[in-house]
Design a protein around this motif. Structure first.
Motif, mmCIF file in Angstrom:
data_model
loop_
_atom_site.group_PDB
_atom_site.id
_atom_site.type_symbol
_atom_site.label_atom_id
_atom_site.label_comp_id
_atom_site.label_asym_id
_atom_site.label_seq_id
_atom_site.Cartn_x
_atom_site.Cartn_y
_atom_site.Cartn_z
ATOM 1 N N ASP A 126 -27.878 2.364 -8.815
ATOM 2 C CA ASP A 126 -26.589 2.912 -8.379
ATOM 3 C C ASP A 126 -26.756 4.360 -7.926
ATOM 4 O OD1 ASP A 126 -23.662 2.906 -8.111
ATOM 5 O OD2 ASP A 126 -23.692 4.224 -9.870
ATOM 6 N N TRP A 127 -27.481 5.156 -8.685
ATOM 7 C CA TRP A 127 -27.692 6.569 -8.353
ATOM 8 C C TRP A 127 -28.401 6.708 -7.000
ATOM 9 C CZ3 TRP A 127 -31.319 10.351 -7.438
ATOM 10 C CH2 TRP A 127 -30.892 11.658 -7.608
ATOM 11 N N PHE A 128 -29.326 5.818 -6.710
ATOM 12 C CA PHE A 128 -30.060 5.868 -5.445
ATOM 13 C C PHE A 128 -29.334 5.142 -4.311
ATOM 14 C CE2 PHE A 128 -33.686 6.981 -8.173
ATOM 15 C CZ PHE A 128 -34.195 8.057 -7.450
ATOM 16 N N GLY A 129 -28.154 4.598 -4.589
ATOM 17 C CA GLY A 129 -27.363 3.950 -3.547
ATOM 18 C C GLY A 129 -27.802 2.534 -3.216
ATOM 19 N N ILE A 130 -28.549 1.908 -4.104
ATOM 20 C CA ILE A 130 -28.966 0.517 -3.894
ATOM 21 C C ILE A 130 -27.815 -0.380 -4.344
ATOM 22 C CG2 ILE A 130 -30.614 -1.284 -4.556
ATOM 23 C CD1 ILE A 130 -32.653 1.022 -5.021
ATOM 24 N N GLU A 131 -27.249 -1.117 -3.392
ATOM 25 C CA GLU A 131 -26.059 -1.911 -3.677
ATOM 26 C C GLU A 131 -26.361 -3.337 -4.133
ATOM 27 O OE1 GLU A 131 -23.299 -1.820 -0.459
ATOM 28 O OE2 GLU A 131 -23.534 0.341 -0.188
ATOM 29 N N HIS A 132 -27.559 -3.835 -3.862
ATOM 30 C CA HIS A 132 -27.866 -5.231 -4.167
ATOM 31 C C HIS A 132 -29.069 -5.312 -5.100
ATOM 32 C CE1 HIS A 132 -25.088 -6.350 -1.028
ATOM 33 N NE2 HIS A 132 -25.679 -5.473 -0.247
ATOM 34 N N ILE A 133 -28.863 -5.974 -6.240
ATOM 35 C CA ILE A 133 -29.935 -6.232 -7.189
ATOM 36 C C ILE A 133 -30.006 -7.740 -7.362
ATOM 37 C CG2 ILE A 133 -30.808 -5.892 -9.526
ATOM 38 C CD1 ILE A 133 -29.164 -3.314 -9.646
ATOM 39 N N ILE A 134 -31.166 -8.286 -7.137
ATOM 40 C CA ILE A 134 -31.380 -9.728 -7.252
ATOM 41 C C ILE A 134 -32.279 -9.953 -8.459
ATOM 42 C CG2 ILE A 134 -32.267 -11.783 -6.092
ATOM 43 C CD1 ILE A 134 -31.868 -9.954 -3.451
ATOM 44 N N CYS A 135 -31.833 -10.803 -9.373
ATOM 45 C CA CYS A 135 -32.574 -11.049 -10.607
ATOM 46 C C CYS A 135 -33.086 -12.483 -10.648
ATOM 47 C CB CYS A 135 -31.681 -10.818 -11.821
ATOM 48 S SG CYS A 135 -31.048 -9.143 -11.953
ATOM 49 N N SER A 136 -34.290 -12.640 -11.187
ATOM 50 C CA SER A 136 -34.825 -13.983 -11.385
ATOM 51 C C SER A 136 -34.031 -14.676 -12.486
ATOM 52 C CB SER A 136 -36.305 -13.909 -11.765
ATOM 53 O OG SER A 136 -36.431 -13.333 -13.053
ATOM 54 N N GLN A 137 -34.171 -15.989 -12.570
ATOM 55 C CA GLN A 137 -33.466 -16.783 -13.579
ATOM 56 C C GLN A 137 -33.789 -16.330 -14.998
ATOM 57 O OE1 GLN A 137 -30.907 -18.311 -12.091
ATOM 58 N NE2 GLN A 137 -31.359 -20.290 -12.986
ATOM 59 N N ASN A 138 -35.010 -15.829 -15.215
ATOM 60 C CA ASN A 138 -35.437 -15.465 -16.564
ATOM 61 C C ASN A 138 -35.174 -14.010 -16.919
ATOM 62 O OD1 ASN A 138 -36.338 -18.065 -17.159
ATOM 63 N ND2 ASN A 138 -38.287 -17.686 -16.140
ATOM 64 N N THR A 139 -34.496 -13.277 -16.046
ATOM 65 C CA THR A 139 -34.122 -11.905 -16.364
ATOM 66 C C THR A 139 -32.975 -11.946 -17.388
ATOM 67 O OG1 THR A 139 -34.872 -11.005 -14.268
ATOM 68 C CG2 THR A 139 -33.157 -9.760 -15.396
ATOM 69 N N VAL A 140 -32.966 -10.989 -18.280
ATOM 70 C CA VAL A 140 -31.919 -10.909 -19.318
ATOM 71 C C VAL A 140 -30.541 -10.913 -18.648
ATOM 72 C CG1 VAL A 140 -31.891 -8.361 -19.394
ATOM 73 C CG2 VAL A 140 -31.280 -9.660 -21.416
ATOM 74 N N ASP A 141 -29.554 -11.408 -19.385
ATOM 75 C CA ASP A 141 -28.178 -11.502 -18.892
ATOM 76 C C ASP A 141 -27.614 -10.119 -18.601
ATOM 77 O OD1 ASP A 141 -25.527 -12.230 -18.411
ATOM 78 O OD2 ASP A 141 -25.074 -12.636 -20.519
ATOM 79 N N VAL A 142 -27.162 -9.912 -17.382
ATOM 80 C CA VAL A 142 -26.599 -8.620 -16.974
ATOM 81 C C VAL A 142 -25.327 -8.289 -17.762
ATOM 82 C CG1 VAL A 142 -25.185 -9.508 -15.065
ATOM 83 C CG2 VAL A 142 -26.086 -7.189 -14.944
ATOM 84 N N TYR A 143 -24.671 -9.294 -18.328
ATOM 85 C CA TYR A 143 -23.437 -9.075 -19.087
ATOM 86 C C TYR A 143 -23.685 -8.926 -20.589
ATOM 87 C CZ TYR A 143 -21.458 -10.338 -14.652
ATOM 88 O OH TYR A 143 -21.151 -10.369 -13.322
ATOM 89 N N ASN A 144 -24.948 -8.849 -20.988
ATOM 90 C CA ASN A 144 -25.297 -8.592 -22.375
ATOM 91 C C ASN A 144 -24.683 -7.249 -22.768
ATOM 92 O OD1 ASN A 144 -26.826 -7.495 -24.647
ATOM 93 N ND2 ASN A 144 -28.305 -9.125 -24.277
ATOM 94 N N PRO A 145 -23.997 -7.157 -23.909
ATOM 95 C CA PRO A 145 -23.383 -5.877 -24.301
ATOM 96 C C PRO A 145 -24.373 -4.711 -24.373
ATOM 97 C CG PRO A 145 -22.616 -7.625 -25.725
ATOM 98 C CD PRO A 145 -23.702 -8.212 -24.859
ATOM 99 N N LYS A 146 -25.637 -4.997 -24.595
ATOM 100 C CA LYS A 146 -26.634 -3.925 -24.685
ATOM 101 C C LYS A 146 -27.143 -3.491 -23.311
ATOM 102 C CE LYS A 146 -27.961 -5.216 -29.292
ATOM 103 N NZ LYS A 146 -28.886 -5.944 -30.121
ATOM 104 N N THR A 147 -26.788 -4.246 -22.266
ATOM 105 C CA THR A 147 -27.180 -3.871 -20.910
ATOM 106 C C THR A 147 -26.281 -2.766 -20.426
ATOM 107 O OG1 THR A 147 -27.959 -6.090 -20.432
ATOM 108 C CG2 THR A 147 -27.513 -4.693 -18.553
#
Length: 147
Positions: A126-147
């Motif tokens: 976000d700080w660098f202005g990157i608007e799109h992040i694509i995650c593999s299926q095995n990446t941790v859940d982006v909605y994890n409270p610790k994320t």
């Protein structure tokens, strides 16, 4: 001032589990900064806050608003030190747009396992202005409270 029912507290605690977040298509956010940043960007299904937080933030748009005591907030919170407000937001639905990948700077992540690391990567992108992040299926859940 209303108090949170045992069922509502149980539901909030259940959102710590990826399976439940995925089934319900929601995520939990806690604290004035995070909730403030998300309001208006994601539909809010439920918001519980102290009276002082509501006084500072009139006109909140949420399906359900509950003014609670600090004690109730402590019982519902997943944090060690609850902070005035917690909210349940709807998860957005995304589809991969090939044109966005071709025409802008994107970040692709492969199997990032630590939620704290993913959170840091998202903030840096976000700080660098990157608007799109694509995650593999095995990446941790982006909605994890610790994320």
């Amino acid at each position: 001032m209303a108090s949170l029912s045992k069922n509502k507290i149980k539901y909030i605690h259940s959102l710590e589990l990826k399976k439940i977040r995925k089934e319900e298509r929601v995520f939990l956010a806690e604290g004035p900064k995070l909730v403030g940043d998300l309001l208006g960007h994601f539909p809010c299904r439920f918001l519980a806050a102290t009276s002082s937080w509501f006084q500072e933030h009139p006109g909140i748009d949420a399906s359900e608003l509950v003014e609670v005591s600090q004690e109730d907030l402590s019982r519902a919170s997943l944090l060690k030190t609850p902070q005035q407000v917690l909210a349940i937001f709807e998860q957005p639905q995304y589809t991969l747009d090939p044109e966005a990948v071709r025409s802008s700077l994107c970040l692709a992540l492969d199997d990032v396992q630590d939620p704290g690391n993913l959170g840091t990567i998202i903030r840096l992108a976000d700080w660098f202005g990157i608007e799109h992040i694509i995650c593999s299926q095995n990446t941790v859940d982006v909605y994890n409270p610790k994320t």
